[in-house]
Design a protein around this motif. Structure first.
Motif, PDB file in Angstrom:
ATOM      1  N   ARG A  90      -4.354   9.918  -2.076  1.00  5.23           N
ATOM      2  CA  ARG A  90      -4.834   9.686  -0.711  1.00  5.23           C
ATOM      3  C   ARG A  90      -3.799   8.898   0.082  1.00  5.23           C
ATOM      4  O   ARG A  90      -3.297   7.887  -0.374  1.00  5.23           O
ATOM      5  CB  ARG A  90      -6.159   8.926  -0.734  1.00  5.23           C
ATOM      6  CG  ARG A  90      -6.744   8.689   0.653  1.00  5.23           C
ATOM      7  CD  ARG A  90      -8.085   7.986   0.573  1.00  5.23           C
ATOM      8  NE  ARG A  90      -8.627   7.746   1.912  1.00  5.23           N
ATOM      9  CZ  ARG A  90      -9.777   7.147   2.142  1.00  5.23           C
ATOM     10  NH1 ARG A  90     -10.531   6.728   1.125  1.00  5.23           N
ATOM     11  NH2 ARG A  90     -10.190   6.966   3.371  1.00  5.23           N
ATOM     12  N   ARG A  91      -3.529   9.385   1.303  1.00  9.56           N
ATOM     13  CA  ARG A  91      -2.502   8.768   2.143  1.00  9.56           C
ATOM     14  C   ARG A  91      -3.108   8.095   3.371  1.00  9.56           C
ATOM     15  O   ARG A  91      -4.109   8.547   3.922  1.00  9.56           O
ATOM     16  CB  ARG A  91      -1.482   9.809   2.600  1.00  9.56           C
ATOM     17  CG  ARG A  91      -0.784  10.542   1.474  1.00  9.56           C
ATOM     18  CD  ARG A  91       0.426  11.295   1.979  1.00  9.56           C
ATOM     19  NE  ARG A  91       0.963  12.220   0.999  1.00  9.56           N
ATOM     20  CZ  ARG A  91       2.180  12.748   1.053  1.00  9.56           C
ATOM     21  NH1 ARG A  91       2.975  12.450   2.067  1.00  9.56           N
ATOM     22  NH2 ARG A  91       2.599  13.577   0.121  1.00  9.56           N
ATOM     23  N   THR A  92      -2.433   7.029   3.787  1.00 13.33           N
ATOM     24  CA  THR A  92      -2.800   6.308   5.005  1.00 13.33           C
ATOM     25  C   THR A  92      -1.564   6.162   5.870  1.00 13.33           C
ATOM     26  O   THR A  92      -0.501   5.760   5.371  1.00 13.33           O
ATOM     27  CB  THR A  92      -3.356   4.903   4.671  1.00 13.33           C
ATOM     28  OG1 THR A  92      -4.498   5.045   3.823  1.00 13.33           O
ATOM     29  CG2 THR A  92      -3.737   4.165   5.935  1.00 13.33           C
ATOM     30  N   MET A  96       0.454   5.632   0.013  1.00 14.13           N
ATOM     31  CA  MET A  96      -0.298   6.590  -0.791  1.00 14.13           C
ATOM     32  C   MET A  96      -0.805   5.937  -2.071  1.00 14.13           C
ATOM     33  O   MET A  96      -0.055   5.233  -2.759  1.00 14.13           O
ATOM     34  CB  MET A  96       0.580   7.785  -1.151  1.00 14.13           C
ATOM     35  CG  MET A  96      -0.175   8.933  -1.803  1.00 14.13           C
ATOM     36  SD  MET A  96       0.916  10.239  -2.435  1.00 14.13           S
ATOM     37  CE  MET A  96       1.347   9.564  -4.025  1.00 14.13           C
ATOM     38  N   ASP A  97      -2.070   6.170  -2.382  1.00 10.32           N
ATOM     39  CA  ASP A  97      -2.625   5.754  -3.664  1.00 10.32           C
ATOM     40  C   ASP A  97      -2.065   6.684  -4.738  1.00 10.32           C
ATOM     41  O   ASP A  97      -2.280   7.899  -4.689  1.00 10.32           O
ATOM     42  CB  ASP A  97      -4.153   5.842  -3.626  1.00 10.32           C
ATOM     43  CG  ASP A  97      -4.803   5.317  -4.882  1.00 10.32           C
ATOM     44  OD1 ASP A  97      -4.533   5.863  -5.974  1.00 10.32           O
ATOM     45  OD2 ASP A  97      -5.591   4.361  -4.779  1.00 10.32           O
ATOM     46  N   GLU A 140       4.054   6.121   5.565  1.00 11.10           N
ATOM     47  CA  GLU A 140       2.731   6.250   4.969  1.00 11.10           C
ATOM     48  C   GLU A 140       2.608   5.378   3.721  1.00 11.10           C
ATOM     49  O   GLU A 140       3.610   5.010   3.100  1.00 11.10           O
ATOM     50  CB  GLU A 140       2.455   7.703   4.566  1.00 11.10           C
ATOM     51  CG  GLU A 140       2.470   8.693   5.705  1.00 11.10           C
ATOM     52  CD  GLU A 140       2.335  10.114   5.213  1.00 11.10           C
ATOM     53  OE1 GLU A 140       1.754  10.935   5.951  1.00 11.10           O
ATOM     54  OE2 GLU A 140       2.801  10.427   4.090  1.00 11.10           O
ATOM     55  N   THR A 145      -4.863   8.722  -6.756  1.00  6.92           N
ATOM     56  CA  THR A 145      -5.692   9.716  -6.065  1.00  6.92           C
ATOM     57  C   THR A 145      -4.904  10.622  -5.126  1.00  6.92           C
ATOM     58  O   THR A 145      -5.377  11.687  -4.748  1.00  6.92           O
ATOM     59  CB  THR A 145      -6.794   9.023  -5.241  1.00  6.92           C
ATOM     60  OG1 THR A 145      -6.182   8.277  -4.164  1.00  6.92           O
ATOM     61  CG2 THR A 145      -7.596   8.077  -6.101  1.00  6.92           C
ATOM     62  N   GLN A 159       0.774   0.575  -4.146  1.00  9.65           N
ATOM     63  CA  GLN A 159       0.790   1.816  -3.373  1.00  9.65           C
ATOM     64  C   GLN A 159       2.223   2.355  -3.271  1.00  9.65           C
ATOM     65  O   GLN A 159       3.195   1.594  -3.328  1.00  9.65           O
ATOM     66  CB  GLN A 159       0.250   1.555  -1.968  1.00  9.65           C
ATOM     67  CG  GLN A 159      -1.203   1.109  -1.930  1.00  9.65           C
ATOM     68  CD  GLN A 159      -2.174   2.265  -1.953  1.00  9.65           C
ATOM     69  OE1 GLN A 159      -2.116   3.148  -1.111  1.00  9.65           O
ATOM     70  NE2 GLN A 159      -3.083   2.254  -2.919  1.00  9.65           N
TER      71      GLN A 159
END
Length: 340
Positions: free
Chosen positions: A145-147, A139-140, A137, A143, A125
């Motif tokens: 997509r963040r967490t 992030m993938d 954060e 994709t 990541q």
């Protein structure tokens, strides 16, 4: 003592301009890409390949930052913090836009809303210090997509996380100066009473580990993970501290004082990289200062401008440098600590 004749032989086309006391220059080697190698100690010659010309990879940024090497995808990611963008560089294709925006879409109350420090995690990541969302954060990369991994401590929002490093057990250390906020310490958005350094444990718990630095900035771990290095970008206290992780003593004496190397140069201690044998590469005044394990500055990879950060990549003997509006790479003899 190294003689002038011997040093001149080592340096080739070098101008000898000084002697060996702290902060003076033994030799200056010119490069064709506006990079210059300044030798303060002969040990510099065993760390940096001064015969390498260096290479300007791209330019035109407002303030390039946060270089991070992705060994799996053979890519370098870096940010342009004020422009709120991130870029990807690869050897075959050069530099391409990677994230727009890199941080928060809204810039209200922020002088720099974009992402700053980046790091490719052990799990693949991309870790980001996001000024605009005041968070760290994950992030993938495929994709996007963040967490959110951390955005507050004891109920208060962070200032603007700046730089980060990950230990082998997944613990993330990060700095939190107010550089993303309009007005810095005077920003009405600022909730923290200090500009701290934090760690996020693998279980998600966040702890403040340093609370007495004015503007903590760059952060790295020693290769054996026994020490944490933190730079301070304060013109009145331009330094790097080294903390023993076993006890994280507060108010430790400066491990490296950058003040003697600031005269005539723009920039303050900022992002850092470290070699497997403990040489710390400190981006800041006029380029990248190379400091040995004892805190002695051996030389400078001079960019002629304030320099924000650096990171090892490719085979581990390439140093990527973000210097104001430019991205460079230079060859080193020392190998970087990391995944290549």
């Amino acid at each position: 003592m190294v003689t002038r004749r011997a040093l001149c032989t080592w340096l080739g086309a070098t101008v000898i301009v000084g002697c060996t006391h702290k902060g003076s220059v033994l030799g200056v080697t010119q490069g064709p890409t506006a990079l210059t190698y300044e030798t303060f100690d002969s040990d510099f010659l065993s760390v940096v390949d001064i015969t390498s010309n260096g290479e300007l990879l791209s330019d035109g940024y407002q303030w390039a930052e946060g270089p991070a090497w992705d060994a799996k995808n053979r890519s370098l990611y870096f940010t342009d913090v004020p422009a709120n963008r991130a870029y990807k560089w690869q050897a075959p294709t050069g530099t391409q836009l990677f994230l727009d925006p890199s941080g928060a879409a809204s810039a209200d109350g922020f002088r720099e809303p974009g992402a700053n420090g980046l790091l490719v995690s052990d799990n693949g990541q991309l870790l980001l210090c996001n000024h605009g969302s005041r968070s760290v954060e994950s992030m993938d990369i495929q994709t996007g997509r963040r967490t959110t991994l951390a955005d507050r401590f004891e109920g208060q929002k962070f200032n603007s996380p700046n730089d980060l490093i990950e230990a082998s057990d997944g613990t993330i250390y990060f700095t939190d100066p107010p550089y993303g906020l309009e007005g810095l310490d005077e920003s009405p958005l600022k909730e923290m009473s200090v500009n701290g350094v934090y760690k996020r444990n693998p279980d998600g718990k966040v702890e403040r580990v340093i609370d007495d630095m004015t503007f903590p900035n760059g952060v790295i771990l020693s290769p054996d993970e026994k020490y944490l290095y933190v730079s301070q970008s304060d013109p009145s206290q331009a330094l790097v501290r080294r903390y023993r992780l076993a006890d994280m003593q507060q108010s430790v004496a400066p491990w490296f004082d950058a003040s003697p190397f600031m005269s005539g140069h723009q920039g303050l201690p900022d992002g850092m990289a470290i070699s497997t044998n403990g040489h710390v590469f400190v981006a800041g005044p006029g380029g990248v200062l190379v400091v040995n394990d004892a805190g002695k500055c051996l030389g400078r990879i001079a960019t002629g401008r304030a320099t924000a950060n650096c990171a090892f990549g490719e085979d581990g003997r390439t140093l990527f440098i973000t210097a104001q509006n430019r991205l460079y790479r230079v060859r080193t003899l020392a190998k970087g600590s990391g995944r290549f």
